[in-house]
Design an enzyme around this catalytic site. Structure first.
Site, mmCIF file in Angstrom:
data_model
loop_
_atom_site.group_PDB
_atom_site.id
_atom_site.type_symbol
_atom_site.label_atom_id
_atom_site.label_comp_id
_atom_site.label_asym_id
_atom_site.label_seq_id
_atom_site.Cartn_x
_atom_site.Cartn_y
_atom_site.Cartn_z
ATOM 1 N N ASP A 275 -1.284 -10.634 4.214
ATOM 2 C CA ASP A 275 -2.284 -9.871 3.464
ATOM 3 C C ASP A 275 -1.908 -9.745 1.989
ATOM 4 O OD1 ASP A 275 -0.134 -8.199 3.943
ATOM 5 O OD2 ASP A 275 -1.197 -6.858 5.286
ATOM 6 N N GLU B 155 -7.382 -2.272 10.295
ATOM 7 C CA GLU B 155 -7.355 -0.840 10.574
ATOM 8 C C GLU B 155 -8.100 -0.542 11.883
ATOM 9 O OE1 GLU B 155 -5.487 0.936 8.813
ATOM 10 O OE2 GLU B 155 -5.928 0.969 6.666
HETATM 11 C C1 GLP Z 1 1.083 -2.165 5.136
HETATM 12 C C2 GLP Z 1 0.977 -3.643 5.486
HETATM 13 C C3 GLP Z 1 1.324 -3.916 6.918
HETATM 14 C C4 GLP Z 1 2.625 -3.195 7.264
HETATM 15 C C5 GLP Z 1 2.421 -1.715 7.129
HETATM 16 C C6 GLP Z 1 3.622 -0.888 7.503
HETATM 17 O O1 GLP Z 1 -0.094 -1.470 5.332
HETATM 18 N N1 GLP Z 1 -0.303 -4.191 5.230
HETATM 19 O O2 GLP Z 1 1.426 -5.314 7.121
HETATM 20 O O3 GLP Z 1 3.015 -3.520 8.559
HETATM 21 O O4 GLP Z 1 2.092 -1.443 5.782
HETATM 22 O O5 GLP Z 1 4.513 -0.881 6.448
HETATM 23 P P1 GLP Z 1 5.942 -0.242 6.474
HETATM 24 O O6 GLP Z 1 6.806 -1.216 7.195
HETATM 25 O O7 GLP Z 1 6.309 -0.127 5.014
HETATM 26 O O8 GLP Z 1 5.820 1.069 7.142
#
Ligand code: GLP
Length: 235
Positions: free
Chosen positions: A67, A143
């Site tokens: 993404d 989401e």
């Molecule tokens: C973002 C990304 C996801 C990721 C998520 C959790 O929203 N788009 O791909 O898995 O955050 O992130 P973190 O590992 O920083 O909690």
């Protein structure tokens, strides 16, 4: 779905890096699907250490990231392109031309979604997809919703995701409200999937792995994939 519980974040990072290193070693021209966020940072660190010890060769590896924020270019230090360059690509012998992240600055966003989905197909699909997970069970930026998006698309970020991700921005108003993301279908077409979750995600991982399969908890769809490994840290 194979769920492996490990003692702490360091163990999680070592184990995840071993799995990715295994993939790179058995198929030197693998297509790796990569993720951003805090969860995989340790994994990338261990991969760089292995590379520095001469244990890994990324010269033929190709990558596609999950993404990217709409509106950020690769120079912006909150962009996922910047994150990948900093945490992995600039530190190993990967050919930058073989690394792909959606273009956050694309003028024609629909054309960019189509280009990115086609690119993954043209590369022959993803051999191993690394994932993190959001507190609401999102994967990539898919989401909670009434459907499972099949292809790369633009997602509207939920309030909780914007709040969670605002820690990396100066103020919450700076967090983009939309992102390009692989669809659930895009993710599920990967041959293998590896999800890493730090201790604060243990509850949502438990729900995704054992609860009902529902687009209201996007990661629960992974129960239907035939080759998923989930690594959860205990603390
Ligand atoms: C973002 C990304 C996801 C990721 C998520 C959790 O929203 N788009 O791909 O898995 O955050 O992130 P973190 O590992 O920083 O909690």
């Amino acid at each position: 779905m194979r769920v492996i519980k490990v003692e702490d974040y360091n163990k999680l990072s070592e184990l995840a890096a071993e799995i990715i290193a295994g993939q790179v070693s058995v198929k030197a021209d693998s297509v790796l699907g990569l993720a951003t966020g805090s969860s995989p940072i340790g994994t990338y660190k261990v991969l760089v250490e292995k590379y520095n010890k001469g244990l890994l060769d990324f010269s033929k590896i190709k990558t596609v990231n999950l993404d990217e924020y709409v509106g950020l270019d690769g120079e912006s230090d909150q962009s996922y392109r910047y994150f990948m360059d900093e945490n992995l690509f600039n530190q190993v012998n990967i050919n930058k031309a073989n690394t792909n992240v959606p273009n956050g600055k694309a003028q024609d966003t629909l054309a960019e979604c189509e280009r990115y989905e086609n690119l993954i197909k043209e590369l022959g699909g993803v051999d191993l997809q690394l994932l993190g997970i959001g507190y609401n069970g999102h994967i990539g930026f898919n989401e909670p919703d009434g459907i499972y998006p099949n292809i790369v698309h633009i997602a509207d970020l939920t309030e909780s995701t914007i709040t969670a991700n605002s820690r990396l921005f100066e103020k919450v108003e700076d967090v983009p409200t939309q992102a390009f993301t692989m669809g659930i279908g895009t993710i599920m077409r990967a041959k293998k999937i590896l999800l890493v979750a730090a201790a604060d995600k243990a509850d949502v991982v438990e729900q995704a792995a054992t609860g009902p399969v529902t687009p209201q908890l996007p990661a629960s769809i992974l129960q239907l994939h035939s080759d998923v490994t989930v690594i959860v840290a205990g603390k």
